[in-house]
Design a protein around this motif. Structure first.
Motif, PDB file in Angstrom:
ATOM      1  N   PRO A   1       0.418  -7.348  -2.435  1.00 13.73           N
ATOM      2  CA  PRO A   1      -0.049  -6.320  -2.144  1.00 13.73           C
ATOM      3  C   PRO A   1       1.387  -5.624  -1.266  1.00 13.73           C
ATOM      4  CG  PRO A   1      -1.986  -7.350  -2.296  1.00 13.73           C
ATOM      5  CD  PRO A   1      -1.010  -8.285  -1.810  1.00 13.73           C
ATOM      6  N   GLU A   2       1.612  -6.283  -0.118  1.00 18.67           N
ATOM      7  CA  GLU A   2       2.547  -5.851   0.583  1.00 18.67           C
ATOM      8  C   GLU A   2       4.089  -5.286   0.232  1.00 18.67           C
ATOM      9  OE1 GLU A   2      -0.745  -7.314   3.406  1.00 18.67           O
ATOM     10  OE2 GLU A   2       0.408  -8.249   1.552  1.00 18.67           O
ATOM     11  N   SER A   3       4.751  -7.111  -0.679  1.00 13.40           N
ATOM     12  CA  SER A   3       5.827  -7.399  -1.604  1.00 13.40           C
ATOM     13  C   SER A   3       6.459  -6.131  -2.387  1.00 13.40           C
ATOM     14  CB  SER A   3       6.331  -8.553  -1.277  1.00 13.40           C
ATOM     15  OG  SER A   3       6.199  -9.598  -0.083  1.00 13.40           O
ATOM     16  N   CYS A   4       4.934  -5.947  -2.546  1.00 14.63           N
ATOM     17  CA  CYS A   4       5.248  -5.250  -3.986  1.00 14.63           C
ATOM     18  C   CYS A   4       5.064  -3.733  -3.888  1.00 14.63           C
ATOM     19  CB  CYS A   4       3.218  -4.970  -4.996  1.00 14.63           C
ATOM     20  SG  CYS A   4       3.182  -4.158  -6.158  1.00 14.63           S
ATOM     21  N   SER A   5       4.455  -3.568  -2.632  1.00 12.43           N
ATOM     22  CA  SER A   5       4.585  -1.922  -2.241  1.00 12.43           C
ATOM     23  C   SER A   5       5.948  -1.869  -1.389  1.00 12.43           C
ATOM     24  CB  SER A   5       3.038  -2.013  -1.231  1.00 12.43           C
ATOM     25  OG  SER A   5       3.175  -0.497   0.082  1.00 12.43           O
ATOM     26  N   SER A   6       6.394  -2.762  -0.889  1.00 13.10           N
ATOM     27  CA  SER A   6       7.714  -2.808  -0.272  1.00 13.10           C
ATOM     28  C   SER A   6       9.186  -2.226  -1.321  1.00 13.10           C
ATOM     29  CB  SER A   6       7.874  -3.696   0.624  1.00 13.10           C
ATOM     30  OG  SER A   6       8.332  -5.093  -0.487  1.00 13.10           O
ATOM     31  N   ILE A   7       8.361  -3.759  -2.499  1.00 10.39           N
ATOM     32  CA  ILE A   7      10.172  -3.072  -3.864  1.00 10.39           C
ATOM     33  C   ILE A   7       9.585  -1.892  -4.317  1.00 10.39           C
ATOM     34  CG2 ILE A   7      10.763  -3.983  -5.823  1.00 10.39           C
ATOM     35  CD1 ILE A   7       9.433  -6.540  -4.473  1.00 10.39           C
ATOM     36  N   LEU A   8       8.521  -1.405  -4.954  1.00 14.89           N
ATOM     37  CA  LEU A   8       7.904  -0.401  -5.606  1.00 14.89           C
ATOM     38  C   LEU A   8       8.471   1.322  -4.968  1.00 14.89           C
ATOM     39  CD1 LEU A   8       4.505  -1.114  -7.405  1.00 14.89           C
ATOM     40  CD2 LEU A   8       7.670  -0.788  -8.889  1.00 14.89           C
ATOM     41  N   TRP A   9       7.600   1.278  -3.389  1.00 18.40           N
ATOM     42  CA  TRP A   9       7.051   1.842  -2.473  1.00 18.40           C
ATOM     43  C   TRP A   9       8.597   2.710  -1.485  1.00 18.40           C
ATOM     44  CZ3 TRP A   9       2.700   0.536  -4.877  1.00 18.40           C
ATOM     45  CH2 TRP A   9       2.531   1.679  -6.125  1.00 18.40           C
ATOM     46  N   ARG A  10       9.478   1.172  -1.649  1.00 15.42           N
ATOM     47  CA  ARG A  10      10.152   0.898   0.315  1.00 15.42           C
ATOM     48  C   ARG A  10       9.112   1.003   1.021  1.00 15.42           C
ATOM     49  NH1 ARG A  10      13.228  -1.078  -3.518  1.00 15.42           N
ATOM     50  NH2 ARG A  10      15.032  -0.158  -4.451  1.00 15.42           N
ATOM     51  N   SER A  11       7.478   0.995   0.944  1.00 20.13           N
ATOM     52  CA  SER A  11       7.323   1.261   2.338  1.00 20.13           C
ATOM     53  C   SER A  11       5.726  -0.258   1.893  1.00 20.13           C
ATOM     54  CB  SER A  11       6.732   2.201   2.984  1.00 20.13           C
ATOM     55  OG  SER A  11       5.780   2.848   3.587  1.00 20.13           O
ATOM     56  N   TRP A  12       5.744  -0.559   2.806  1.00 19.17           N
ATOM     57  CA  TRP A  12       3.950  -1.515   3.202  1.00 19.17           C
ATOM     58  C   TRP A  12       3.048  -0.813   3.369  1.00 19.17           C
ATOM     59  CZ3 TRP A  12       3.575  -6.793   5.727  1.00 19.17           C
ATOM     60  CH2 TRP A  12       4.787  -7.754   5.298  1.00 19.17           C
ATOM     61  N   GLU A  13       3.060   0.735   3.163  1.00 18.13           N
ATOM     62  CA  GLU A  13       1.728   2.030   3.694  1.00 18.13           C
ATOM     63  C   GLU A  13       1.352   2.102   1.862  1.00 18.13           C
ATOM     64  OE1 GLU A  13       3.615   5.406   4.510  1.00 18.13           O
ATOM     65  OE2 GLU A  13       4.183   4.609   6.260  1.00 18.13           O
ATOM     66  N   TYR A  14       1.559   1.306   0.985  1.00 17.56           N
ATOM     67  CA  TYR A  14       0.822   2.099  -0.502  1.00 17.56           C
ATOM     68  C   TYR A  14       0.663   0.388  -0.469  1.00 17.56           C
ATOM     69  CZ  TYR A  14       3.721   5.912   0.439  1.00 17.56           C
ATOM     70  OH  TYR A  14       3.862   7.236   0.177  1.00 17.56           O
ATOM     71  N   LYS A  15       0.007   0.035   0.409  1.00 13.06           N
ATOM     72  CA  LYS A  15      -0.615  -1.730  -0.644  1.00 13.06           C
ATOM     73  C   LYS A  15      -1.659  -1.849  -1.227  1.00 13.06           C
ATOM     74  CE  LYS A  15      -1.504  -2.480   4.946  1.00 13.06           C
ATOM     75  NZ  LYS A  15      -0.833  -0.993   5.313  1.00 13.06           N
ATOM     76  N   GLU A  16      -2.581  -1.094  -0.417  1.00 11.95           N
ATOM     77  CA  GLU A  16      -4.089  -0.830  -1.580  1.00 11.95           C
ATOM     78  C   GLU A  16      -3.822  -0.145  -2.767  1.00 11.95           C
ATOM     79  OE1 GLU A  16      -6.253   1.184   1.492  1.00 11.95           O
ATOM     80  OE2 GLU A  16      -5.905   0.933   2.828  1.00 11.95           O
TER      81      GLU A  16
END
Length: 317
Positions: A226-241
């Protein structure tokens, strides 16, 4: 015992129960009724929390520091019969990937799985459960040995992914994983695969092709964390949930999509809350799965496995 953020109400009630019991032991005050009320509330709170876990909370549960790892399962299932085997006969012995022979009852199995560490020193020693190419080549060597002697294979998946370092790529990380996937599809002995923690990316898939694939209740299995997916799609780890929700990585989602065959129930509070019950349940699941395939001929076994994977991702309109 460590508590995750959403488990704090449980921590408070357990602390209250502990204090109540101490008062009862150290004084003449009868606190039996009060303790029973707290215990009742504790059970109800646990059921409420663990019944409604979000995908991200399941990811957190799979990473719980007290959760049993591959060697814990193997030692419990096999006892003194486990013989660890080392090396890929080419480069070196990868400590993140372990394997060897062991018995459950009278039946021998070849156990293979990723091993994480318990503290800073062992985490570095085990490379955080991230295998290098030599780890996957060791796994393949052991699977081929099992095939030679007609021994069924059990793989235990628990990795944040294959090691992404430069030296791993230089030694052929992608080829090693691809080779394992190819060879596992045509291995002539039963393969039982269980996700016991994190099942991330090709790192998990490199030992994840099986006749029967099972997941423990509080684990996840996905092409990306989830963290990597968030960093790719939203350029941030904040959207991991949000990413965890979108990835459909929970055992329920996996079973619904027919990627896994069975969900293994965990004790209330997770595998780490009652290890012995978890080990017993996993042992029974392995024996039951083996009974399904032990009488199949090698040809039928391979054909059935290939059909199983060919059916994945097929949708009828």
């Amino acid at each position: 015992m460590e508590y995750l953020e959403f488990e704090l109400p449980i921590k408070e009630l357990e602390e209250q129960l502990g204090k109540c019991q101490i008062i009862g032991e150290e004084s003449d005050v009868d606190v039996t009724q009060t303790c029973k009320q707290i215990e009742k509330k504790l059970v109800a709170t646990k059921k409420e929390i663990y019944k409604n876990l979000t995908p991200w909370q399941r990811v957190q549960m799979s990473r719980h520091p007290d959760r049993p790892y591959t060697l814990d399962y193997i030692k419990s299932l096999c006892g003194e019969s486990f013989l660890e085997l080392h090396g890929d006969r080419s480069f070196k012995d990868d400590k993140a990937m372990i394997g060897g022979l062991g018995k459950i009852g009278d039946q021998s199995f070849m156990f293979i799985g990723q091993q994480k560490g318990y503290n800073t020193k062992t985490r570095q020693y085990r490379n955080f459960g991230m295998a290098n190419p030599e780890g996957y080549r060791k796994a393949l060597r052991l699977m081929k040995s099992a095939e030679k002697f007609g021994i069924p294979v059990v793989t235990l998946l628990d990795t944040p992914g294959a090691y992404p370092g430069l030296e791993a790529e230089e030694r052929g990380q992608g080829e090693a994983i691809a080779r394992n996937i190819l060879e596992m599809t045509r291995l002539k002995v039963p393969i039982i695969t269980i996700v016991i923690g994190e099942g991330a990316s090709g790192g998990a898939l490199g030992i994840g092709v099986g006749d029967k694939i099972m997941m423990l209740e509080n684990t996840w299995y996905s092409v990306i964390s989830p963290e990597s997916c968030s960093s790719i799609l939203w350029r941030s780890w904040e959207y991991k949930e949000l990413a965890a929700e979108a990835l459909k990585l929970t055992p329920t989602d996996m079973k619904k999509m027919k990627i896994v065959d069975e969900i293994i129930k965990e004790p209330l509070g997770g595998a780490h809350s009652d290890r012995e019950t978890t080990f017993k349940t996993v042992s029974e699941a392995i024996v039951s799965a083996y009974d399904e395939f032990k009488n199949l001929s090698p040809k039928d076994l391979v054909n059935k496995r290939i059909e199983k994977y060919c059916d994945m991702g097929v949708f009828k309109g």
